[in-house]
Design a protein around this motif. Sequence first.
Motif, PDB file in Angstrom:
ATOM      1  N   ALA A  77      10.392   3.110  11.040  1.00  0.00           N
ATOM      2  CA  ALA A  77      11.297   2.018  10.518  1.00  0.00           C
ATOM      3  C   ALA A  77      11.152   1.502   9.319  1.00  0.00           C
ATOM      4  N   ALA A  78       9.941   1.039   9.131  1.00  0.00           N
ATOM      5  CA  ALA A  78       9.410   0.338   7.644  1.00  0.00           C
ATOM      6  C   ALA A  78       9.754   1.476   6.535  1.00  0.00           C
ATOM      7  N   ALA A  79       9.398   2.634   6.849  1.00  0.00           N
ATOM      8  CA  ALA A  79       9.579   3.814   5.659  1.00  0.00           C
ATOM      9  C   ALA A  79      11.045   3.939   5.526  1.00  0.00           C
ATOM     10  N   ASP A  84       6.377 -19.764  -0.122  1.00  0.00           N
ATOM     11  CA  ASP A  84       5.225 -19.341   0.672  1.00  0.00           C
ATOM     12  C   ASP A  84       3.938 -18.533   0.109  1.00  0.00           C
ATOM     13  N   ILE A  85       4.572 -18.109  -1.185  1.00  0.00           N
ATOM     14  CA  ILE A  85       3.412 -17.284  -1.751  1.00  0.00           C
ATOM     15  C   ILE A  85       2.185 -18.062  -2.206  1.00  0.00           C
ATOM     16  N   GLY A  86       2.522 -19.375  -2.889  1.00  0.00           N
ATOM     17  CA  GLY A  86       1.591 -20.613  -3.457  1.00  0.00           C
ATOM     18  C   GLY A  86       1.060 -21.033  -2.149  1.00  0.00           C
ATOM     19  N   GLU A 103       4.657   4.192   4.576  1.00  0.00           N
ATOM     20  CA  GLU A 103       4.629   2.812   5.355  1.00  0.00           C
ATOM     21  C   GLU A 103       3.980   2.991   6.478  1.00  0.00           C
ATOM     22  N   ARG A 104       3.995   1.628   7.120  1.00  0.00           N
ATOM     23  CA  ARG A 104       3.352   1.394   8.509  1.00  0.00           C
ATOM     24  C   ARG A 104       4.046   2.381   9.626  1.00  0.00           C
ATOM     25  N   ASP A 105       5.481   2.547   9.594  1.00  0.00           N
ATOM     26  CA  ASP A 105       5.902   3.162  10.798  1.00  0.00           C
ATOM     27  C   ASP A 105       7.055   3.788  10.296  1.00  0.00           C
ATOM     28  N   LEU A 123      -4.114  -2.260 -10.781  1.00  0.00           N
ATOM     29  CA  LEU A 123      -2.573  -2.077 -11.326  1.00  0.00           C
ATOM     30  C   LEU A 123      -1.948  -3.090 -10.831  1.00  0.00           C
ATOM     31  N   HIS A 124      -1.958  -4.618 -11.665  1.00  0.00           N
ATOM     32  CA  HIS A 124      -0.986  -5.573 -11.247  1.00  0.00           C
ATOM     33  C   HIS A 124       0.375  -5.520 -11.924  1.00  0.00           C
ATOM     34  N   PHE A 125       1.269  -5.056 -11.151  1.00  0.00           N
ATOM     35  CA  PHE A 125       2.624  -5.241 -11.384  1.00  0.00           C
ATOM     36  C   PHE A 125       3.362  -6.720 -11.218  1.00  0.00           C
ATOM     37  N   PHE A 126       4.360  -7.080 -12.055  1.00  0.00           N
ATOM     38  CA  PHE A 126       4.986  -8.276 -11.721  1.00  0.00           C
ATOM     39  C   PHE A 126       6.369  -7.852 -11.272  1.00  0.00           C
ATOM     40  N   ASP A 171      -8.985  -1.832   4.664  1.00  0.00           N
ATOM     41  CA  ASP A 171      -8.651  -0.606   5.369  1.00  0.00           C
ATOM     42  C   ASP A 171      -8.174   0.663   4.877  1.00  0.00           C
ATOM     43  N   VAL A 172      -7.058   0.126   4.160  1.00  0.00           N
ATOM     44  CA  VAL A 172      -6.203   1.055   3.333  1.00  0.00           C
ATOM     45  C   VAL A 172      -7.329   2.051   2.340  1.00  0.00           C
ATOM     46  N   PHE A 173      -8.210   1.471   1.519  1.00  0.00           N
ATOM     47  CA  PHE A 173      -8.865   1.894   0.772  1.00  0.00           C
ATOM     48  C   PHE A 173      -9.969   2.785   1.320  1.00  0.00           C
ATOM     49  N   THR A 174     -10.422   2.269   2.605  1.00  0.00           N
ATOM     50  CA  THR A 174     -11.314   3.250   3.462  1.00  0.00           C
ATOM     51  C   THR A 174     -10.770   4.764   3.787  1.00  0.00           C
ATOM     52  N   ARG A 175      -9.192   4.438   4.122  1.00  0.00           N
ATOM     53  CA  ARG A 175      -8.372   5.515   4.257  1.00  0.00           C
ATOM     54  C   ARG A 175      -8.137   6.487   2.887  1.00  0.00           C
ATOM     55  N   LEU A 176      -7.714   5.819   2.189  1.00  0.00           N
ATOM     56  CA  LEU A 176      -7.229   6.390   0.992  1.00  0.00           C
ATOM     57  C   LEU A 176      -8.807   7.306   0.574  1.00  0.00           C
ATOM     58  N   GLU A 206      -1.767   1.007  -4.134  1.00  0.00           N
ATOM     59  CA  GLU A 206      -1.577   0.327  -2.969  1.00  0.00           C
ATOM     60  C   GLU A 206      -0.950  -1.004  -3.106  1.00  0.00           C
ATOM     61  N   ALA A 207       0.149  -1.307  -2.526  1.00  0.00           N
ATOM     62  CA  ALA A 207       0.899  -2.632  -2.433  1.00  0.00           C
ATOM     63  C   ALA A 207       1.198  -2.948  -1.165  1.00  0.00           C
ATOM     64  N   VAL A 208       0.360  -3.319  -0.160  1.00  0.00           N
ATOM     65  CA  VAL A 208       0.446  -3.779   1.097  1.00  0.00           C
ATOM     66  C   VAL A 208       0.136  -5.236   1.334  1.00  0.00           C
TER      67      VAL A 208
HETATM   68  P1  NAI Z   1       5.616  -7.319   0.970  1.00  0.00           P
HETATM   69  O1  NAI Z   1       5.460  -7.979   2.216  1.00  0.00           O
HETATM   70  O2  NAI Z   1       7.213  -7.459   0.556  1.00  0.00           O
HETATM   71  O3  NAI Z   1       5.337  -5.840   1.371  1.00  0.00           O
HETATM   72  C1  NAI Z   1       4.156  -5.259   1.814  1.00  0.00           C
HETATM   73  C2  NAI Z   1       4.553  -3.860   2.537  1.00  0.00           C
HETATM   74  O4  NAI Z   1       3.387  -3.228   2.969  1.00  0.00           O
HETATM   75  C3  NAI Z   1       5.382  -4.185   3.737  1.00  0.00           C
HETATM   76  O5  NAI Z   1       6.261  -3.304   3.815  1.00  0.00           O
HETATM   77  C4  NAI Z   1       4.582  -3.532   4.944  1.00  0.00           C
HETATM   78  O6  NAI Z   1       5.299  -3.007   5.919  1.00  0.00           O
HETATM   79  C5  NAI Z   1       3.386  -2.597   4.148  1.00  0.00           C
HETATM   80  N1  NAI Z   1       2.211  -2.494   4.958  1.00  0.00           N
HETATM   81  C6  NAI Z   1       1.308  -3.166   5.256  1.00  0.00           C
HETATM   82  N2  NAI Z   1       0.424  -2.586   5.676  1.00  0.00           N
HETATM   83  C7  NAI Z   1       0.469  -1.385   5.199  1.00  0.00           C
HETATM   84  C8  NAI Z   1      -0.424  -0.233   5.712  1.00  0.00           C
HETATM   85  N3  NAI Z   1      -1.657  -0.377   6.396  1.00  0.00           N
HETATM   86  N4  NAI Z   1      -0.091   0.921   5.480  1.00  0.00           N
HETATM   87  C9  NAI Z   1       1.475   1.127   4.638  1.00  0.00           C
HETATM   88  N5  NAI Z   1       2.190   0.056   4.500  1.00  0.00           N
HETATM   89  C10 NAI Z   1       1.624  -1.268   4.888  1.00  0.00           C
HETATM   90  O7  NAI Z   1       4.613  -7.629  -0.127  1.00  0.00           O
HETATM   91  P2  NAI Z   1       4.593  -7.926  -1.623  1.00  0.00           P
HETATM   92  O8  NAI Z   1       5.308  -8.793  -1.913  1.00  0.00           O
HETATM   93  O9  NAI Z   1       5.263  -6.194  -2.031  1.00  0.00           O
HETATM   94  O10 NAI Z   1       3.266  -7.648  -1.935  1.00  0.00           O
HETATM   95  C11 NAI Z   1       2.422  -6.742  -2.002  1.00  0.00           C
HETATM   96  C12 NAI Z   1       1.070  -6.619  -2.831  1.00  0.00           C
HETATM   97  O11 NAI Z   1       1.526  -6.979  -4.074  1.00  0.00           O
HETATM   98  C13 NAI Z   1       0.413  -7.783  -2.547  1.00  0.00           C
HETATM   99  O12 NAI Z   1      -0.933  -7.742  -2.580  1.00  0.00           O
HETATM  100  C14 NAI Z   1       0.788  -8.870  -3.368  1.00  0.00           C
HETATM  101  O13 NAI Z   1      -0.116 -10.024  -3.658  1.00  0.00           O
HETATM  102  C15 NAI Z   1       1.005  -8.312  -4.577  1.00  0.00           C
HETATM  103  N6  NAI Z   1       2.143  -8.662  -5.745  1.00  0.00           N
HETATM  104  C16 NAI Z   1       3.234  -9.297  -5.173  1.00  0.00           C
HETATM  105  C17 NAI Z   1       4.165  -9.807  -6.022  1.00  0.00           C
HETATM  106  C18 NAI Z   1       5.164 -10.354  -5.666  1.00  0.00           C
HETATM  107  O14 NAI Z   1       5.776 -11.171  -6.515  1.00  0.00           O
HETATM  108  N7  NAI Z   1       5.806 -10.319  -4.451  1.00  0.00           N
HETATM  109  C19 NAI Z   1       3.816  -9.964  -7.718  1.00  0.00           C
HETATM  110  C20 NAI Z   1       2.476  -9.149  -7.812  1.00  0.00           C
HETATM  111  C21 NAI Z   1       1.778  -8.379  -6.723  1.00  0.00           C
END
Ligand code: NAI
Length: 697
Positions: free
Chosen positions: A326-328, A526-528, A322-324, A429-432, A389-394, A378-380
């Motif tokens: 607290a988020a972790a 808000d997503i849409g 996670e980013r920090d 890997l697009h999860f739901f 930025d994330v993929f450059t670092r990975l 990655e799920a940021v």
């Molecule tokens: P979210 O806002 O709930 O979570 C994103 C997380 O990423 C946050 O906890 C944030 O602190 C963390 N983060 C951001 N930048 C970061 C970094 N540089 N390093 C580490 N952690 C970082 O968002 P959500 O809903 O989980 O979505 C994540 C991704 O999944 C997006 O790309 C979204 O489009 C996709 N997605 C979302 C779905 C949904 O229903 N919410 C369904 C399928 C895909």
Amino acid sequence: MGNLVNLTLDDGIAVVRVDNPPVNALSHAVRAGLRDGLRAALNNPQTSAVVIFCAGRSFFSGADIREFGQRPQAPFLPDLISEIEAAPVPVIAAMHGNALGGGLEVALGAHYRVAVKGTRFGLPEVSLGLLPGAGGTQRLPRLFPAADAARLITGGKPVETHAALSLGLIDRIGSSNDACAEGVAFARELIAAGKEPRRVGSLPCNQLEPAELEAITAETAKAARGATAPLACLEAVKAAMTLPFGEGLKKERALFQDLMASDESKALIHAFFAERQVGKLPEAESVEPRAIRRVGVVGGGTMGAGIAVSALLSGLDVTLAERDEAAAAKAAASVGQMLGNAVDRGKLAGTQREAILAASFRTTTCFEDFAPADLVIEAVFESMDVKKDVFTRLDQVCRPGAILASNTSYLDLNAIAAMTSRPQDVIGLHFFSPAHVMRLLEVVVGAETAPDAVASGFALAKRLKKVAVRAGVCDGFIGNRILSHYSKAVYGMVLAGASPYAVDRALTGFGLAMGPFAVGDLAGLDIGWANRKRLARYRDPHELYPEFADRLCELGRFGRKSGRGFYIYEDGAGRARPDPEVEEIIAAERAAKGITPRSIGEKDIISRYMAAMVNEAARVVGDGIALRPLDVDVTLLNGYGFPRWRGGPMHYADTIGLDQILQDISRFHEEDPIFWQPAPLLERLAAEGRTFASLNT
Ligand code: NAI
Ligand code: 3HC
């Protein structure tokens, strides 16, 4: 007896052994062999008992579904089972693996049943739009408590060995893993004890109390969501309770044949095979998937935490960044909570949860900890800059050969892959959501993704007990691209005069789990909204753009999470209530745009919704984003709540006819020529008199 069935006789015990890999389906050849084997055994005066056993990984898994739709050939399964039941010496079914459908019905025709640990017993016919048609509905309630029998038949879910024993379905759980040896040992005991055949068909039928029947009927009708087979199953069970055995069998047969001829069973059988064919990829056939044991997850929000849980529940090792701190900590808490829910639902022991959290899961703020990972997902936030930025670092920290995956919903995977020195290892890997619950996984293949990375995505899905669909790169891939399109049709209908609540009602009546407005509220409006803003610059300026959904978001109405969206959620139980204020916002927009609202009936709502879905799906196939129409069906069935008993949108379109869909589109085209343009593939297939199914090879 043929080469699938073999008979041995040893010390008075005949073993009829069937070997029809992979699942011992009861094909015509197996039925004929089983009958001949049984007759040969019974014709031998030395036979004191008969054991029916299957080689390979399982007892019979049911009728051979591939034979459905062909002319049935004798011996028919119900007759064969009656012949087994009529045998003058004890017949023992010795089971392992699965005893499903017609397979369990064979066991019910036997006089005694033994199984080794881990065997699953079920009558899943209802999930194929059928009912157990070889005596299962008549024999099971004679053996099982009636309510359990009714639920097992209408729900189709299997039971495990211990439940089967306590419910009286089996007589014994063997102490070894050798089902045949257990069956033979049991047969010897029966002979020694002078036991006679015990025929289930001769037992009185257990009865349901009227209140129980009423409760089961109500729950079955609710779960059926418009499907007819579950209630037909109940009808057959009622026949078992009210008719003599022979008459009950006839009633069961008649109901079975009606269902076999139904569109519903064709749709569900299509879904069964589509889910197996969807994993057959030409590009991945000759490659081995990469080994995946250690998984990294970047981002522990809604999706990241769910993905981590899904991986942990499948025995994988997970490091989540996670980013920090607290988020972790927040992410760790949600993972702990979700695993706790799994304990509450009985899917995991409390001690297992503790062990997983102690040994297999850790959080970090440092990407260097991904160095040993085989796969990082990655799920940021859904922002190209953040993802780049994330993929450059990975790329800097991950070992060569590690797979780098993005969970992006819409963004360009190729642009993400271009940030790395190894685009061949980058995949979507697009999860739901929720990721540890939903079955669908879109495996998005970039321009340079290597075939073994694709194969690894499919292998991962299998491990996570998900169904994977291969998708090409475009905005929204398969599912979300189609969703964006039919959502526009839905918004268009509302602008034209339909109320959002009438749209939801019509579509749940069609069989959807939830209407599109209720789904929007659940996912978060808000997503849409964010997505529409992202795509605003590509919008055709002449397009009629419905603004009411944006208006709701501007008012902070994001759906369930904010207590209001299209519906109001105020009663604590989260029940949705229509909101007149929403209707006013929509009415104001119609007035401002000079639209006179008109009535759009239920049938018309469904036609518009389906025409938009099928049309965009045809483009998705035509553009090569989905390999075949069946890939679209599997996507919509497993990720978007499309009614399974309708087989998916492409199967549905074939059922009502592509000409009909085209006619609908040209009718709607007169109202909105920009939105309603027929897909070239749809036009071509209709002109050639072909179906979508003709492309499913
Ligand atoms: P979210 O806002 O709930 O979570 C994103 C997380 O990423 C946050 O906890 C944030 O602190 C963390 N983060 C951001 N930048 C970061 C970094 N540089 N390093 C580490 N952690 C970082 O968002 P959500 O809903 O989980 O979505 C994540 C991704 O999944 C997006 O790309 C979204 O489009 C996709 N997605 C979302 C779905 C949904 O229903 N919410 C369904 C399928 C895909
Ligand atoms: N008939 C024909 N083929 C079958 C089959 C069946 N009953 N069950 C499975 N297969 C095929 C699959 O299509 C697959 O073929 P493929 O390799 O060419 O794709 C292969 O067998 C292996 O199947 P799975 O990949 O599904 O194997 P799993 O090990 O994951 O699962 C299973 C095994 C649990 C048995 C699962 O295949 C299953 O659920 N099968 C269907 C069971 C069923 O519905 N039985 C009832 C049939 S209807 C009936 O019996 C009517 C009667 O009441 C008269």
